[in-house]
Design a protein around this motif. Structure first.
Motif, mmCIF file in Angstrom:
data_model
loop_
_atom_site.group_PDB
_atom_site.id
_atom_site.type_symbol
_atom_site.label_atom_id
_atom_site.label_comp_id
_atom_site.label_asym_id
_atom_site.label_seq_id
_atom_site.Cartn_x
_atom_site.Cartn_y
_atom_site.Cartn_z
ATOM 1 N N LYS A 139 0.867 -1.189 0.165
ATOM 2 C CA LYS A 139 -0.091 -0.041 -0.026
ATOM 3 C C LYS A 139 0.831 1.383 0.036
ATOM 4 O O LYS A 139 2.124 1.166 0.225
ATOM 5 C CB LYS A 139 -0.968 0.051 1.240
ATOM 6 N N HIS A 140 0.540 2.296 -0.115
ATOM 7 C CA HIS A 140 1.034 3.485 -0.363
ATOM 8 C C HIS A 140 1.803 3.607 0.858
ATOM 9 O O HIS A 140 1.261 3.708 2.043
ATOM 10 C CB HIS A 140 0.045 4.823 -0.616
ATOM 11 N N GLY A 141 3.042 4.302 0.854
ATOM 12 C CA GLY A 141 4.288 4.316 1.992
ATOM 13 C C GLY A 141 4.504 3.265 2.718
ATOM 14 O O GLY A 141 5.711 3.602 3.489
ATOM 15 N N GLY B 133 -3.961 -0.250 -0.700
ATOM 16 C CA GLY B 133 -3.588 -1.511 -0.980
ATOM 17 C C GLY B 133 -2.933 -1.728 -2.204
ATOM 18 O O GLY B 133 -1.996 -0.958 -2.695
ATOM 19 N N CYS B 134 -3.516 -2.606 -3.176
ATOM 20 C CA CYS B 134 -3.157 -2.779 -4.413
ATOM 21 C C CYS B 134 -4.252 -3.107 -5.268
ATOM 22 O O CYS B 134 -5.226 -3.840 -4.837
ATOM 23 C CB CYS B 134 -1.676 -3.418 -4.777
ATOM 24 N N GLU B 135 -4.149 -3.150 -6.750
ATOM 25 C CA GLU B 135 -5.186 -3.825 -7.608
ATOM 26 C C GLU B 135 -4.333 -4.503 -8.448
ATOM 27 O O GLU B 135 -3.125 -4.186 -9.145
ATOM 28 C CB GLU B 135 -5.956 -2.707 -8.378
ATOM 29 N N VAL C 238 -1.007 -2.587 -9.358
ATOM 30 C CA VAL C 238 -0.719 -1.028 -9.385
ATOM 31 C C VAL C 238 -0.916 -0.865 -7.883
ATOM 32 O O VAL C 238 -1.995 -1.327 -7.219
ATOM 33 C CB VAL C 238 -1.839 -0.247 -10.030
ATOM 34 N N VAL C 239 -0.060 -0.053 -7.153
ATOM 35 C CA VAL C 239 -0.100 0.261 -5.635
ATOM 36 C C VAL C 239 -1.073 1.405 -5.645
ATOM 37 O O VAL C 239 -1.218 2.383 -6.342
ATOM 38 C CB VAL C 239 1.130 0.851 -5.388
ATOM 39 N N THR C 240 -2.015 1.389 -4.643
ATOM 40 C CA THR C 240 -3.183 2.302 -4.328
ATOM 41 C C THR C 240 -2.881 2.660 -2.943
ATOM 42 O O THR C 240 -2.154 2.248 -2.141
ATOM 43 C CB THR C 240 -4.563 1.745 -4.519
ATOM 44 N N GLY D 24 0.087 4.625 -7.519
ATOM 45 C CA GLY D 24 0.171 4.690 -9.090
ATOM 46 C C GLY D 24 1.404 4.126 -9.420
ATOM 47 O O GLY D 24 1.949 4.065 -10.802
ATOM 48 N N MET D 25 2.421 3.537 -8.626
ATOM 49 C CA MET D 25 3.267 2.647 -8.991
ATOM 50 C C MET D 25 2.855 1.423 -9.650
ATOM 51 O O MET D 25 1.816 0.790 -8.779
ATOM 52 C CB MET D 25 4.373 2.404 -8.018
#
Length: 248
Positions: free
Chosen positions: A139-141, A242-244, A237-239, A196-197
């Motif tokens: 996840k972000h961070g 979490g992620c998708e 894709v990182v959100t 967005g990564m």
């Protein structure tokens, strides 16, 4: 430089990833004793071309196939061949992706050929689950090492080897972008993930020792001790939360 994708760019990647996801379903149905890895490669090539996509492995640094087809002790980068006939009891890892409207997809699965041993099935299952254990940390961070160490700890606690010579990677406009994404490491280390990564996370796992060799074809990576190997990969894709998973 690590690329952060916009919502519009991620949507483009979804379309590329959707094709690769659909192709896996087709290949899974075709993987049976008696088929050659070249026949699987032809199916993949024709599917991508039919849908206006370009196979991104084909001619990449000279690689001669649309798919990597790695059998039994082959970890990755197996070259499709009309002489490689899949047999009952084999396992085969298929790694592939495409470029659609300038955007890449990349994913891998290991499949059973006919009836396989319980040990081979456990290797496939644990390899797949290690991916999901890892992305549960995304996840972000979060530091990338938190993901990598989780994958390593899960695999090694189940008695499997984690290949060190090959890693996952960023993916987007290019097949291989920054950052590298190891399946091993220490928690709290590495780059900090950001929404967005887009990453290709891909545990490459052995039933024995983690050391590998490259065959004389300069592509095929095999386990040094001859043990079975499995591979599981998705583009994510990182959100913020979490992620998708784009290829699932």
């Amino acid at each position: 430089m690590i690329s952060i994708k916009s919502a519009k760019q991620i949507e483009k990647m979804r379309e590329s990833c959707k094709l690769t996801k659909e192709l896996f379903l087709i290949l899974e149905d075709k993987i049976k004793p008696g088929i050659t890895t070249m026949e699987l490669d032809t199916i993949a090539y024709n599917f991508y071309k039919k849908h206006g996509a370009t196979p991104n492995f084909l001619n990449y640094n000279g690689f001669p196939g649309t798919i990597c087809a790695s059998v039994n002790d082959e970890v990755v980068h197996g070259i499709p061949s009309r002489h490689r006939v899949l047999k009952d009891g084999d396992i085969v890892s298929i790694d592939m992706g495409c470029i659609l409207d300038g955007w890449h997809s990349d994913a891998a699965r290991t499949f059973a050929v006919g009836k396989i041993s319980d040990e081979a099935q456990r290797l496939i299952d644990i390899t797949k689950q290690s991916f999901f254990e890892g992305i549960a940390k995304v996840k972000h961070g979060v530091k990338l090492g938190d993901v990598s160490s989780t994958i390593q700890n899960y695999l090694e606690s189940n008695g499997f080897g984690v290949v060190r010579d090959l890693v996952g990677h960023g993916v987007g406009r290019e097949l291989h972008e920054e950052p590298e994404v190891p399946n091993f490491g220490k928690a709290g280390r590495g780059v900090r993930l950001a929404a967005g990564m887009t990453l290709a996370i891909e545990p490459m796992v052995t039933a024995g020792d983690y050391h590998v060799n490259v065959l004389d074809d300069d592509w095929t990576v095999v386990t040094r001790d001859g043990s079975l190997a499995a591979h599981y990969e998705n583009t994510i894709v990182v959100t913020r939360e979490g992620c998708e998973i784009l290829t699932l």
